[in-house]
Motif scaffolding. Structure first.
Motif, PDB file in Angstrom:
ATOM      1  N   SER A  45       0.863  -1.172   0.000  1.00 11.15           N
ATOM      2  CA  SER A  45       0.000   0.000   0.000  1.00 11.15           C
ATOM      3  C   SER A  45       0.906   1.230   0.000  1.00 11.15           C
ATOM      4  CB  SER A  45      -0.908   0.016   1.239  1.00 11.15           C
ATOM      5  OG  SER A  45      -1.610   1.229   1.323  1.00 11.15           O
ATOM      6  N   ALA A  46       0.961   1.921  -1.131  1.00 12.77           N
ATOM      7  CA  ALA A  46       1.873   3.066  -1.280  1.00 12.77           C
ATOM      8  C   ALA A  46       1.648   4.144  -0.226  1.00 12.77           C
ATOM      9  CB  ALA A  46       1.736   3.661  -2.673  1.00 12.77           C
ATOM     10  N   ASP A  47       0.455   4.208   0.367  1.00 13.36           N
ATOM     11  CA  ASP A  47       0.169   5.200   1.418  1.00 13.36           C
ATOM     12  C   ASP A  47       1.097   5.050   2.620  1.00 13.36           C
ATOM     13  OD1 ASP A  47      -1.930   5.729  -0.267  1.00 13.36           O
ATOM     14  OD2 ASP A  47      -3.499   5.213   1.166  1.00 13.36           O
ATOM     15  N   LEU A  48       1.647   3.862   2.812  1.00 12.67           N
ATOM     16  CA  LEU A  48       2.498   3.611   3.979  1.00 12.67           C
ATOM     17  C   LEU A  48       3.936   4.050   3.763  1.00 12.67           C
ATOM     18  CD1 LEU A  48       1.214   0.076   5.024  1.00 12.67           C
ATOM     19  CD2 LEU A  48       0.521   2.313   5.916  1.00 12.67           C
ATOM     20  N   ASN A  49       4.357   4.232   2.505  1.00 15.52           N
ATOM     21  CA  ASN A  49       5.728   4.652   2.228  1.00 15.52           C
ATOM     22  C   ASN A  49       5.991   6.023   2.844  1.00 15.52           C
ATOM     23  OD1 ASN A  49       6.324   2.353   0.708  1.00 15.52           O
ATOM     24  ND2 ASN A  49       5.628   3.298  -1.189  1.00 15.52           N
ATOM     25  N   GLY A  50       7.175   6.190   3.429  1.00 18.69           N
ATOM     26  CA  GLY A  50       7.545   7.475   3.998  1.00 18.69           C
ATOM     27  C   GLY A  50       8.412   7.309   5.228  1.00 18.69           C
ATOM     28  N   VAL A  51       8.667   8.428   5.878  1.00 18.75           N
ATOM     29  CA  VAL A  51       9.537   8.484   7.054  1.00 18.75           C
ATOM     30  C   VAL A  51       8.676   8.598   8.308  1.00 18.75           C
ATOM     31  CG1 VAL A  51      11.361   9.784   8.212  1.00 18.75           C
ATOM     32  CG2 VAL A  51      11.385   9.542   5.712  1.00 18.75           C
ATOM     33  N   TYR A  52       8.928   7.715   9.273  1.00 16.33           N
ATOM     34  CA  TYR A  52       8.217   7.693  10.550  1.00 16.33           C
ATOM     35  C   TYR A  52       9.226   8.003  11.650  1.00 16.33           C
ATOM     36  CZ  TYR A  52       4.494   5.220   8.078  1.00 16.33           C
ATOM     37  OH  TYR A  52       3.497   4.859   7.208  1.00 16.33           O
ATOM     38  N   GLY A  53       8.935   9.026  12.431  1.00 14.84           N
ATOM     39  CA  GLY A  53       9.820   9.403  13.521  1.00 14.84           C
ATOM     40  C   GLY A  53      10.383  10.784  13.293  1.00 14.84           C
ATOM     41  N   ASN A  54       9.806  11.767  13.940  1.00 13.45           N
ATOM     42  CA  ASN A  54      10.247  13.146  13.761  1.00 13.45           C
ATOM     43  C   ASN A  54      10.808  13.706  15.056  1.00 13.45           C
ATOM     44  OD1 ASN A  54       7.869  13.192  15.137  1.00 13.45           O
ATOM     45  ND2 ASN A  54       6.825  14.656  13.793  1.00 13.45           N
ATOM     46  N   GLY A  55      11.480  12.881  15.803  1.00 12.70           N
ATOM     47  CA  GLY A  55      12.056  13.299  17.081  1.00 12.70           C
ATOM     48  C   GLY A  55      12.307  12.080  17.933  1.00 12.70           C
ATOM     49  N   THR A  56      12.126  12.224  19.211  1.00 10.98           N
ATOM     50  CA  THR A  56      12.371  11.109  20.116  1.00 10.98           C
ATOM     51  C   THR A  56      11.166  10.176  20.140  1.00 10.98           C
ATOM     52  OG1 THR A  56      11.544  12.360  22.008  1.00 10.98           O
ATOM     53  CG2 THR A  56      13.914  12.475  21.562  1.00 10.98           C
ATOM     54  N   LEU A  57      11.428   8.899  20.406  1.00 10.53           N
ATOM     55  CA  LEU A  57      10.378   7.893  20.494  1.00 10.53           C
ATOM     56  C   LEU A  57      10.046   7.602  21.944  1.00 10.53           C
ATOM     57  CD1 LEU A  57      11.446   5.285  17.788  1.00 10.53           C
ATOM     58  CD2 LEU A  57       9.868   7.203  17.577  1.00 10.53           C
ATOM     59  N   ASN A  58       8.846   7.121  22.164  1.00 11.87           N
ATOM     60  CA  ASN A  58       8.437   6.633  23.482  1.00 11.87           C
ATOM     61  C   ASN A  58       8.842   5.169  23.570  1.00 11.87           C
ATOM     62  OD1 ASN A  58       7.139   9.136  23.922  1.00 11.87           O
ATOM     63  ND2 ASN A  58       5.302   8.386  22.916  1.00 11.87           N
ATOM     64  N   LEU A  59       9.384   4.780  24.727  1.00 17.61           N
ATOM     65  CA  LEU A  59       9.914   3.430  24.907  1.00 17.61           C
ATOM     66  C   LEU A  59       9.493   2.842  26.242  1.00 17.61           C
ATOM     67  CD1 LEU A  59      13.624   4.240  23.967  1.00 17.61           C
ATOM     68  CD2 LEU A  59      11.919   3.194  22.461  1.00 17.61           C
ATOM     69  N   THR A  60       9.361   1.523  26.292  1.00 20.06           N
ATOM     70  CA  THR A  60       9.270   0.835  27.575  1.00 20.06           C
ATOM     71  C   THR A  60      10.683   0.410  27.959  1.00 20.06           C
ATOM     72  OG1 THR A  60       8.959  -1.365  26.593  1.00 20.06           O
ATOM     73  CG2 THR A  60       6.956  -0.097  27.104  1.00 20.06           C
ATOM     74  N   ASP A  61      10.858  -0.011  29.192  1.00 19.12           N
ATOM     75  CA  ASP A  61      12.113  -0.625  29.586  1.00 19.12           C
ATOM     76  C   ASP A  61      12.247  -1.949  28.847  1.00 19.12           C
ATOM     77  OD1 ASP A  61      12.734   1.395  31.380  1.00 19.12           O
ATOM     78  OD2 ASP A  61      11.876   0.338  33.094  1.00 19.12           O
ATOM     79  N   VAL A  62      13.467  -2.418  28.671  1.00 20.67           N
ATOM     80  CA  VAL A  62      13.702  -3.741  28.096  1.00 20.67           C
ATOM     81  C   VAL A  62      13.519  -4.754  29.219  1.00 20.67           C
ATOM     82  CG1 VAL A  62      15.390  -5.260  27.010  1.00 20.67           C
ATOM     83  CG2 VAL A  62      15.282  -2.841  26.354  1.00 20.67           C
TER      84      VAL A  62
END
Length: 166
Positions: A45-62
């Motif tokens: 689905s070409a709509d999904l192509n692109g860049v994801y992430g415009n700064g810091t990400l939210n994370l859980t602990d490992v």
């Protein structure tokens, strides 16, 4: 005696609500200072192509888990907040790797509301020294059986305070 009973009842009710609502655990990603970005290309689905992430990400602990059965001991964490540039779409996921491994065991990433996954280690790297998971043209397959795919490149950060081997 009656005031003590009321106090105990209030404490018990509060504890029950916290447990029922997930209070006190780290299942939901929280803000980090760690940058991450994923680039999707060659998506069915070409709509999904692109860049994801415009700064810091939210994370859980490992977390390190050793489930009963045939599943091996795994290090795992979740991320979200990877907003697509120029769109309201976001990406989030669940990353799993074996202790001391240099590649992923499994990855589940949702783009545009559709979950994609892989349990093949190719085109991935666990880079502990840089606190990163790296994708290098990794093909992920839709988990709904539709045959849809995405090709992912980029970096997902990990929190630095990880269990031994993770």
């Amino acid at each position: 005696m009656k005031p003590l009973f009321k106090t105990c009842a209030v404490l018990a009710a509060t504890s029950a609500l916290l447990v029922a609502c997930g209070g006190g655990n780290d299942d939901d990603p929280s803000p980090s200072n760690e940058p991450g970005v994923l680039t999707v290309s060659n998506a069915t689905s070409a709509d999904l192509n692109g860049v994801y992430g415009n700064g810091t990400l939210n994370l859980t602990d490992v977390d390190k888990r050793n489930p009963v059965g045939s599943v091996p001991e795994l290090c795992s964490f979740k991320f979200d907040g990877a907003n697509k540039a120029g769109s309201s779409a976001t990406a989030f996921g669940d990353i799993r790797y074996r202790p001391d491994a240099t590649v992923l065991h499994q990855a589940f990433v949702t783009f545009g509301g559709q979950e994609y996954a892989s349990d093949e280690p190719t085109d991935t790297a666990v880079v502990r020294d840089s606190n990163q998971i790296r994708f290098n043209g990794k093909t992920l397959f839709a988990t709904n059986g539709s045959g849809a795919t995405v090709r992912v490149s980029g970096v997902i950060p990990m929190r630095p305070n990880r269990p031994s081997g993770c």
